[in-house]
Design a protein around this motif. Sequence first.
Motif, mmCIF file in Angstrom:
data_model
loop_
_atom_site.group_PDB
_atom_site.id
_atom_site.type_symbol
_atom_site.label_atom_id
_atom_site.label_comp_id
_atom_site.label_asym_id
_atom_site.label_seq_id
_atom_site.Cartn_x
_atom_site.Cartn_y
_atom_site.Cartn_z
ATOM 1 N N THR A 65 0.845 -1.202 0.000
ATOM 2 C CA THR A 65 0.000 0.000 0.000
ATOM 3 C C THR A 65 0.880 1.251 0.000
ATOM 4 O O THR A 65 2.012 1.233 0.491
ATOM 5 N N PRO A 66 0.355 2.358 -0.541
ATOM 6 C CA PRO A 66 -0.911 2.442 -1.276
ATOM 7 C C PRO A 66 -0.791 1.784 -2.648
ATOM 8 O O PRO A 66 0.291 1.770 -3.243
ATOM 9 N N LYS A 101 -5.785 2.110 -0.486
ATOM 10 C CA LYS A 101 -4.840 3.087 0.068
ATOM 11 C C LYS A 101 -4.037 2.519 1.223
ATOM 12 O O LYS A 101 -2.810 2.705 1.298
ATOM 13 N N ASP A 102 -4.742 1.813 2.138
ATOM 14 C CA ASP A 102 -4.034 1.344 3.336
ATOM 15 C C ASP A 102 -4.227 -0.145 3.625
ATOM 16 O O ASP A 102 -3.705 -0.657 4.616
ATOM 17 N N THR A 155 -13.887 5.464 -3.033
ATOM 18 C CA THR A 155 -12.623 4.919 -2.585
ATOM 19 C C THR A 155 -12.263 3.738 -3.461
ATOM 20 O O THR A 155 -13.071 2.834 -3.651
#
Length: 321
Positions: A65-66, A101-102, A155
């Motif tokens: 990530t990201p 993203k995470d 997202t």
Amino acid sequence: MSNNHSRKFGRILAAACAIALSFGMAACGSSSDNSKSADSSDGTQMAGVKATGTLGKKPKITFHTPMKVVNNSYAVLQKGNGPAIQKDNHVCVQGIALNAKDGSEMMSTWEKNTPDCSMIMNEDGTGKTYYNVLKDQKINSTIAFGVNDNNKASTSYIMALTIVSQSKPMTRAEGEKVTDIPTDLPKVTLNEKGAPSIDFNGYKPGNDLVVQPLIKGKGQKVAETDTIDAHYTGWVMDADGKPSKFDSSWDRGKAAQFSLQQVVEGWKKGLAGQTVGSQVLLVIPPNLGYGDKAQAKIPANSTLYFVVDILYDYGQMQTQQ
């Protein structure tokens, strides 16, 4: 039947979007967008995503990530050890969505055992590109799909789908023939394929909905919010008191798919509570049909006569193998 005779599920990521929406996620875009992107996608393979764990159980998904997600990209993370997926079967999947993203888990169907069973294993049900990915898989395979609809409010995420079961679609009602049918109702006969014809038998319709099972299926009960597959034929009475057929899925050679929220009230009231595999005679008074509005071959203030075979319920969440 309805103004929209069949409900089209989103072609690609149909299961992913259905699962995501049930958790309030908004990264799938509209169904029309999904259909367009599915048809135009070249099926980009996704790199750097891995799955570990026992086949058929919730996998652990990892990636650096990201991660930049390419919409409609894919990766086969685990090759299954069960039966091969068969063309035209209904397929149930468990899903996990992970924030690109995470890497955090955004949702999962595994904990409550609520797989999505909305995929049909053909090009119409999944889109050509993704059918080519899924058709060679086996039960317990896990495939990751990238979801990124380019909406600034959404997202990007990875949806990992594990194929947990499949079921062969019915082609006609299957169950126990009902024997205690009132003798004054219209009489239904079936041809060798199961398509119905009707004899009004001197029947005089009233103002009440008539719901008469002709074959009692052994499947689950249909809820009035469910989407189903069904074969059906509809008739009205002509000026001579004889049946006039106005619509039939049998004539088109393909069962219809629709939501009970999108049909006339008589269908919703009549089919809710019936079981998958059943065949049902519906006599629908005008106030539960189209009322005083004519519809193509249906005159205003018509009583509607339908014979409906309930073949599949997309509300089902049990896994069958």
